[in-house]
Design a protein around this motif. Structure first.
Motif, mmCIF file in Angstrom:
data_model
loop_
_atom_site.group_PDB
_atom_site.id
_atom_site.type_symbol
_atom_site.label_atom_id
_atom_site.label_comp_id
_atom_site.label_asym_id
_atom_site.label_seq_id
_atom_site.Cartn_x
_atom_site.Cartn_y
_atom_site.Cartn_z
ATOM 1 N N ASP A 174 0.833 -1.210 0.000
ATOM 2 C CA ASP A 174 0.000 0.000 0.000
ATOM 3 C C ASP A 174 0.865 1.257 0.000
ATOM 4 O O ASP A 174 0.568 2.232 -0.694
ATOM 5 C CB ASP A 174 -0.932 0.026 1.218
ATOM 6 C CG ASP A 174 -2.000 -1.052 1.159
ATOM 7 O OD1 ASP A 174 -2.306 -1.542 0.050
ATOM 8 O OD2 ASP A 174 -2.523 -1.419 2.230
ATOM 9 N N GLU A 175 1.938 1.250 0.788
ATOM 10 C CA GLU A 175 2.847 2.409 0.831
ATOM 11 C C GLU A 175 3.514 2.653 -0.511
ATOM 12 O O GLU A 175 3.641 3.782 -0.964
ATOM 13 C CB GLU A 175 3.926 2.196 1.905
ATOM 14 C CG GLU A 175 3.430 2.504 3.273
ATOM 15 C CD GLU A 175 4.436 3.257 4.130
ATOM 16 O OE1 GLU A 175 5.383 3.867 3.615
ATOM 17 O OE2 GLU A 175 4.246 3.214 5.333
ATOM 18 N N ILE A 176 3.960 1.573 -1.128
ATOM 19 C CA ILE A 176 4.618 1.694 -2.435
ATOM 20 C C ILE A 176 3.633 2.269 -3.447
ATOM 21 O O ILE A 176 3.953 3.214 -4.184
ATOM 22 C CB ILE A 176 5.163 0.330 -2.900
ATOM 23 C CG1 ILE A 176 6.317 -0.114 -1.996
ATOM 24 C CG2 ILE A 176 5.625 0.386 -4.360
ATOM 25 C CD1 ILE A 176 6.695 -1.579 -2.115
ATOM 26 N N TYR A 177 2.414 1.726 -3.478
ATOM 27 C CA TYR A 177 1.417 2.215 -4.431
ATOM 28 C C TYR A 177 0.991 3.649 -4.114
ATOM 29 O O TYR A 177 0.701 4.428 -5.022
ATOM 30 C CB TYR A 177 0.212 1.281 -4.490
ATOM 31 C CG TYR A 177 0.501 0.016 -5.268
ATOM 32 C CD1 TYR A 177 1.129 0.066 -6.510
ATOM 33 C CD2 TYR A 177 0.170 -1.233 -4.766
ATOM 34 C CE1 TYR A 177 1.412 -1.087 -7.236
ATOM 35 C CE2 TYR A 177 0.444 -2.397 -5.480
ATOM 36 C CZ TYR A 177 1.069 -2.308 -6.713
ATOM 37 O OH TYR A 177 1.341 -3.458 -7.424
ATOM 38 N N GLU A 178 0.979 4.007 -2.842
ATOM 39 C CA GLU A 178 0.652 5.398 -2.486
ATOM 40 C C GLU A 178 1.689 6.346 -3.080
ATOM 41 O O GLU A 178 1.338 7.349 -3.707
ATOM 42 C CB GLU A 178 0.593 5.567 -0.971
ATOM 43 C CG GLU A 178 0.267 7.004 -0.550
ATOM 44 C CD GLU A 178 0.327 7.237 0.952
ATOM 45 O OE1 GLU A 178 0.413 8.411 1.346
ATOM 46 O OE2 GLU A 178 0.298 6.265 1.728
ATOM 47 N N VAL A 179 2.964 6.031 -2.890
ATOM 48 C CA VAL A 179 4.014 6.913 -3.430
ATOM 49 C C VAL A 179 3.991 6.900 -4.961
ATOM 50 O O VAL A 179 4.146 7.948 -5.594
ATOM 51 C CB VAL A 179 5.408 6.539 -2.871
ATOM 52 C CG1 VAL A 179 6.501 7.342 -3.550
ATOM 53 C CG2 VAL A 179 5.446 6.780 -1.359
ATOM 54 N N LEU A 180 3.769 5.751 -5.561
ATOM 55 C CA LEU A 180 3.646 5.714 -7.027
ATOM 56 C C LEU A 180 2.484 6.589 -7.496
ATOM 57 O O LEU A 180 2.585 7.253 -8.538
ATOM 58 C CB LEU A 180 3.443 4.275 -7.515
ATOM 59 C CG LEU A 180 4.698 3.414 -7.611
ATOM 60 C CD1 LEU A 180 4.324 1.972 -7.946
ATOM 61 C CD2 LEU A 180 5.689 3.959 -8.629
ATOM 62 N N SER A 181 1.411 6.636 -6.727
ATOM 63 C CA SER A 181 0.261 7.475 -7.108
ATOM 64 C C SER A 181 0.616 8.960 -7.065
ATOM 65 O O SER A 181 -0.029 9.770 -7.727
ATOM 66 C CB SER A 181 -0.951 7.195 -6.214
ATOM 67 O OG SER A 181 -0.806 7.795 -4.944
#
Length: 196
Positions: A174-181
């Protein structure tokens, strides 16, 4: 199962296995690490290229060699990257140097010594989809904390350390996808598709 025992006896050290319940948990950990490889690779590439574009405009096209901008510790990493390129007979140009530098090299730019270059409006240049500072208290330190957490986790994954059953890594995807977003929602969608 005999193959696993043979592998364990010949190639996996006892010290490596002490943190696992058994060889099966070790293999489960490897499979879990595999799930993170694509998202971690994409976040690293996105950060590297976005920072390069930003610093090329904000500092200098040849910002990697700017004595007034790059701190001494980072200069040494750049020098090492250039030596690697020379040893491999590769051209010494910006893209090749950038490709040789670690994720940690780029995360460092979100630390305090570079704060004058990374105010909220600057962060919006690097992360065009960054939430409004009114929605969250978003600043350089906020971004550094997120990226550094991902960096530490990335090192665990890429060095085959134990991540399975660790509470602190429970929400890493979730953290990785948040930063990618923060770069673009399309990058998140592409990464999820690639990672199926």
């Amino acid at each position: 199962m005999k193959k696993c025992e043979k592998l364990k006896q010949q190639f996996i050290s006892d010290s490596r296995l002490t943190q696992y319940k058994n060889i099966d948990e070790y293999f489960q950990n490897l499979k879990l690490c595999k799930q993170y490889y694509i998202p971690l690779s994409i976040i690293e590439i996105a950060l590297r290229n976005s920072l390069n574009k930003f610093f090329s405009y904000k500092v200098d096209f040849d910002w990697l060699r700017s004595d007034s901008f790059i701190q001494d510790r980072s200069k040494k990493k750049i020098e090492t990257a250039i030596k690697v390129l020379i040893s491999e007979n590769k051209n010494i140009h910006q893209d090749n140097i950038l490709a040789e530098l670690s994720f940690g090299f780029f995360v460092v730019f979100f630390k305090q010594p570079y704060q004058q270059y990374l105010r909220y409006n600057d962060l919006k240049q690097i992360f065009p989809n960054l939430p409004s500072s009114k929605e969250k208290k978003i600043n350089r330190h906020f971004v550094f904390t997120k990226l550094n957490n991902i960096r530490l986790f990335r090192n665990k994954v890429f060095h085959h350390d134990k991540i399975i059953s660790k509470k602190e890594y429970q929400n890493m995807m979730d953290e990785i996808y948040e930063v990618l977003s923060y770069f673009d929602q399309k990058i998140v969608n592409i990464t999820k598709d690639l990672n199926k």
